[in-house]
Motif scaffolding. Structure first.
Motif: not given
Length: 343
Positions: A105-110, A270-278, A329-339
């Motif tokens: 995340x540090x490498x991604x953001x200015x 599988x929870x509909x409300x979480x699709x796209x942001x979890x 690294x996997x956690x960081x990549x996942x959160x950036x993908x969600x964003x």
């Protein structure tokens, strides 16, 4: 003519100076859970592996002239410790997922990044991190806990209130830690320039204490859904990107109980409300088979070999520095993908 030209240039109005852009809000990420979020990979193991051809690429960006560096642009607070991100922000003298999460995340953001780590070993979602909307377990379960409590020496006069009191303690402590950090960031981080902040993501890496309890496993899917909703409500971030680190102990072929628990964690997808942001990160993909092989043949009897690959027990992913880096690294990549901010 030349003199006239110089005079004209000197008398011309100067162009207006453009005001510097105000600093952007700090990106805040919360890393919460129990002992594996704390991180149990010893610094001594990371130091050894940073010098080995097969593993040094995992750490090369954290070293200069053979010494560990600090990142000026990534800050961290882990309970009573705080500062610029560097080696050693896991359990004492250990690293956890924060190191490489901060890299990604540090490498991604200015703008500056702040990691707030709220993790304590031996905590469950069933009791300690239980969030408000989950309520309390059924009366039958509480009464059984009371009966078990009264069997303990000095607890013969325990009441139902004594049983109920610990529920949600770690959830409240987590929110308190976040609030304390963000109420006055400059108190903790002198480089903070009053630019405000954005809570940009939440990572949840927890599960062992729930996995070893049939009752807690049975409730886990529902309790995790409550937890996500309540975190978002209490942090006033209704669409906060939320990453769940799925239990990965025993690797790709776990025992029946572990598999059942992993399924309970995955059910949140599988929870509909979480699709796209979890997002769910399968940490079994980073299980260290080299450390596992030495551990199984006897780490005490093969200590020199063990100290090159592991530093803790299987429930802590063998204290594998490689594993902690890869999970981070996997956690960081996942959160950036969600964003929606992957390159």
């Amino acid at each position: 003519m030349r003199t006239l030209l110089v005079l004209l240039l000197l008398s011309a109005p100067l162009p207006a100076l453009k005001a510097a852009d105000p600093p952007k809000p700090v990106k805040v990420f919360i890393l919460a859970g129990q002992s594996n979020m704390e991180g149990k990979a010893k610094v001594s193991l990371a130091e050894y592996q940073a010098q080995q051809p097969a593993t040094r690429d995992l750490f090369k960006h954290w070293q200069k002239d053979g010494k560990w560096i600090e990142r000026d642009d990534v800050w961290i607070k882990f309970l009573d410790r705080k500062g610029k991100l560097t080696i050693g922000y896991g359990s004492p003298q250990c690293i956890g997922p924060e190191l490489e999460f901060g890299t990604v995340v540090g490498d991604r953001f200015t703008e500056p990044v702040l990691l707030i780590k709220t993790a304590w070993g031996g905590r469950s979602l069933y009791r300690d991190f239980r969030s408000p909307s989950a309520g309390l377990p059924p009366d039958a379960a509480l009464n059984k806990m009371l009966a078990d409590l009264k069997k303990q020496k000095g607890k013969e006069n325990a009441t139902l209130d004594d049983v109920k009191k610990p529920f949600g303690d770690s959830y409240r402590a987590m929110l308190s830690e976040v609030s304390d950090t963000l109420t006055n960031p400059k108190k903790h981080f002198p480089d903070y320039a009053d630019q405000g902040y954005e809570i940009a993501g939440f990572v949840w890496f927890q599960g062992w204490n729930d996995m070893i309890s049939a009752d807690a496993t049975a409730e886990y899917a529902a309790n995790l859904a409550h937890f996500i909703r309540d975190v978002r409500k209490d942090l006033k971030a209704p669409k906060l990107p939320f990453v769940v680190g799925q239990m990965g102990v025993e690797g790709a072929n776990p025992s029946t109980n572990i598999k059942k628990f992993k399924d309970a964690q995955a059910a949140v997808m599988n929870v509909p409300e979480f699709r796209g942001d979890v997002a769910l990160v399968k940490t079994d993909a980073f299980w260290d088979t080299d450390a596992e092989a030495v551990f199984k043949k006897g780490w005490r009897e093969n200590l020199d070999e063990w100290n090159k690959v592991g530093s803790d027990y299987p429930y802590h992913y063998f204290g594998s520095a490689k594993t902690m880096c890869k999970i981070g690294r996997a956690f960081g990549t996942a959160v950036l993908e969600l964003r929606g901010e992957t390159k």
